[in-house]
Design an enzyme around this catalytic site. Structure first.
Site, PDB file in Angstrom:
ATOM      1  N   HIS A 240     -17.226 -67.551 -55.184  1.00 43.80           N
ATOM      2  CA  HIS A 240     -16.204 -68.356 -54.538  1.00 43.80           C
ATOM      3  C   HIS A 240     -14.895 -68.170 -55.269  1.00 43.80           C
ATOM      4  O   HIS A 240     -14.891 -68.017 -56.491  1.00 43.80           O
ATOM      5  CB  HIS A 240     -16.604 -69.841 -54.529  1.00 43.80           C
ATOM      6  CG  HIS A 240     -15.883 -70.613 -53.490  1.00 43.80           C
ATOM      7  ND1 HIS A 240     -14.623 -71.106 -53.684  1.00 43.80           N
ATOM      8  CD2 HIS A 240     -16.235 -70.933 -52.217  1.00 43.80           C
ATOM      9  CE1 HIS A 240     -14.231 -71.712 -52.586  1.00 43.80           C
ATOM     10  NE2 HIS A 240     -15.186 -71.613 -51.668  1.00 43.80           N
TER      11      HIS A 240
ATOM     12  N   ASP B 238     -22.337 -71.624 -47.887  1.00 41.83           N
ATOM     13  CA  ASP B 238     -22.963 -70.879 -46.797  1.00 41.83           C
ATOM     14  C   ASP B 238     -24.369 -70.389 -47.124  1.00 41.83           C
ATOM     15  O   ASP B 238     -25.074 -69.893 -46.258  1.00 41.83           O
ATOM     16  CB  ASP B 238     -22.084 -69.671 -46.425  1.00 41.83           C
ATOM     17  CG  ASP B 238     -20.803 -70.115 -45.751  1.00 41.83           C
ATOM     18  OD1 ASP B 238     -20.860 -71.089 -44.987  1.00 41.83           O
ATOM     19  OD2 ASP B 238     -19.756 -69.494 -45.991  1.00 41.83           O
TER      20      ASP B 238
END
Ligand code: CMC
Length: 428
Positions: free
Chosen positions: A307, A364
């Site tokens: 991320h 996700d």
């Protein structure tokens, strides 16, 4: 006394103000730097650049903190509901019962879409990806509500557009799926709550009674809350930049849906399941795929890992991982993909490459497994993300316009040819 930073350019010292946020985050304000020195700053991908001062969402990637308007994401996911969180994000405070009832009533009143939208929908081939269909249909709302093109609309007109977006996006999302599978569309059942109404439009058949499973509705509502905002990410920045040209809110949100679609952003939830399926079909050897992800000559990346801002853990992923276990158990689903995901996560978290780069599972990684257990097809996963992110996009668009922010327009350093004369084609 306010702090300043100094920068030395060609022997000249320039003093720049330092801005500090309510969580003590600091930024050097370089907005006047070019005027004072002739130079700009360079930061591809805006990895270290703040584009705005915002009071909507606080995120601390090092400590894994995510708060909407000061409320912890876990607290909201546990105790609130998606519509209440939407109100909180958009209007800045939790609603009173009266405000909530009015908001819910307004959203419910606007869930229908103009019948002509069905003609647009019918023009799409059935192989169309639902994200492309959704962004097109959201943009088409500019045609049904041309008043939204007026940049000087009143507050009440903007509020109506906001209600319309919240009300109609789930209808259009469900319809994009129905169109794909060749089923007639379902009209919204306004006796249901926001999430259940969507599920009925998505899965119900006109000829059959459809009972919404409360376990599924609750889990989806929580997922929507966890996706509702994430400060200046790719799609939100897109919404703000498009809106900064004073484009319609519908056009701005449509642009955000397109930005979200890519596999490095919201499209990762679809890509994760496809990757896990591939690992399963290949015999389940997670090490082979970890090696591929580490190989710089191989474009393969471990989807659902890493991320831009979380370098410790993604607080959303923590909640979703637990929810995946709970939902699958409650629904009695035994999905071998979940075991592969857990094996892959464990292997990656013990691998130097991932540890050194602080690559952890993101939101996700496990969300797709829950969507699958709910019966949501893979191509609809990113549409679910869009439905969740909608109030965040709206809140950010509204804040940007209310702050009267300037048009988004970065600069560049030109690296092309210097001036040269045109050469006619017969002399080249
Ligand atoms: N698999 C393998 N290597 C990775 C991965 C990954 N998933 N993510 C990052 N790296 C490596 C990357 O190759 C680089 O290595 P090196 O320093 O040796 O060059 C290093 O880690 C830093 O990566 P980066 O690409 O510079 O980091 P970024 O901040 O530009 O990218 C990211 C962030 C999310 C795009 C990236 O981690 C990624 O592609 N992840 C997979 C896609 C994904 O899951 N996206 C969903 C993000 S969460 C939902 C959302 O909010 O959008």
């Amino acid at each position: 006394m306010s702090q300043t930073a100094e920068i030395k350019v060609d022997g000249k010292t320039i003093e720049l103000p330092i801005i500090e946020g309510t969580e003590n985050e600091k930024a050097i304000d370089i907005s006047k730097l070019r005027g004072q020195s002739g130079i700009i700053t360079m930061d591809p991908g805006f990895k270290n650049t703040g584009s705005t001062q915002s009071s909507i969402t606080f995120l601390n990637g090092e400590e894994g903190i995510l708060r909407y308007r000061g409320y912890d994401i876990a607290d909201l996911a546990e105790n609130s509901n998606f519509l209440e969180v939407s109100y909180l994000l958009i209007y800045g405070a939790l609603p009173t019962q009266e405000q909530y009832d009015k908001f819910q009533q307004e959203v419910t009143t606007h869930t229908m879409v103009h019948e002509d939208i069905k003609n647009i929908l019918d023009g799409f081939p059935s192989i169309s990806h639902p994200m492309g269909v959704l962004s097109s249909l959201i943009c088409s709302l500019t045609a049904f509500y041309p008043n939204s093109l007026n940049p000087n609309r009143s507050k009440s007109e903007i509020d109506l557009s906001i209600i319309r977006l919240l009300a109609k996006l789930p209808t259009l999302a469900a319809w994009s799926y129905k169109h794909k599978i060749g089923h007639p569309v379902n009209y919204p059942d306004n006796s249901l709550d926001y999430t259940s109404r969507f599920l009925k439009m998505m899965f119900g058949l006109p000829a059959e009674q459809y009972e919404v499973d409360p376990v599924v509705a609750k889990a989806l509502d929580q997922l929507l809350i966890l996706h509702a905002d994430h400060e200046q990410n790719c799609s939100t920045s897109t919404v703000r930049v498009v809106g900064s040209s004073h484009a319609s809110i519908y056009a701005s949100i449509s642009a955000g849906i397109n930005a979200l679609w890519g596999p490095l952003h919201g499209g990762a939830n679809q890509a994760v399941i496809e990757m896990l399926e591939e690992i399963k079909a290949d015999g389940g050897d997670t090490k082979k795929f970890l090696d591929k992800a580490k190989d710089k000559n191989d474009p393969f990346r471990l989807m659902g890992f890493g991320h831009r801002v979380y370098k410790n853990f993604d607080p959303r992923a923590k909640i979703i991982k637990k929810a995946a276990d709970d939902v699958l158990a409650k629904l009695g689903v035994n999905d071998p993909i979940l075991d592969i995901a857990k094996g892959l996560e464990e292997a990656a978290l013990n691998d130097d490459y991932f540890v050194e780069r602080k690559l952890y599972p993101n939101v996700d990684f496990y969300s797709g497994i829950i969507y699958r257990a709910m019966g949501i097809p893979t191509e609809m996963f990113t549409v679910m993300f869009a439905m969740g992110r909608l109030p965040g996009w709206i809140a950010q668009w509204k804040e940007m316009r209310e702050n009267n922010e300037p048009i988004g327009r970065p600069r560049q350093i030109y690296t092309g040819e210097n001036e040269r004369p045109y050469v006619p084609m017969n002399k080249r």
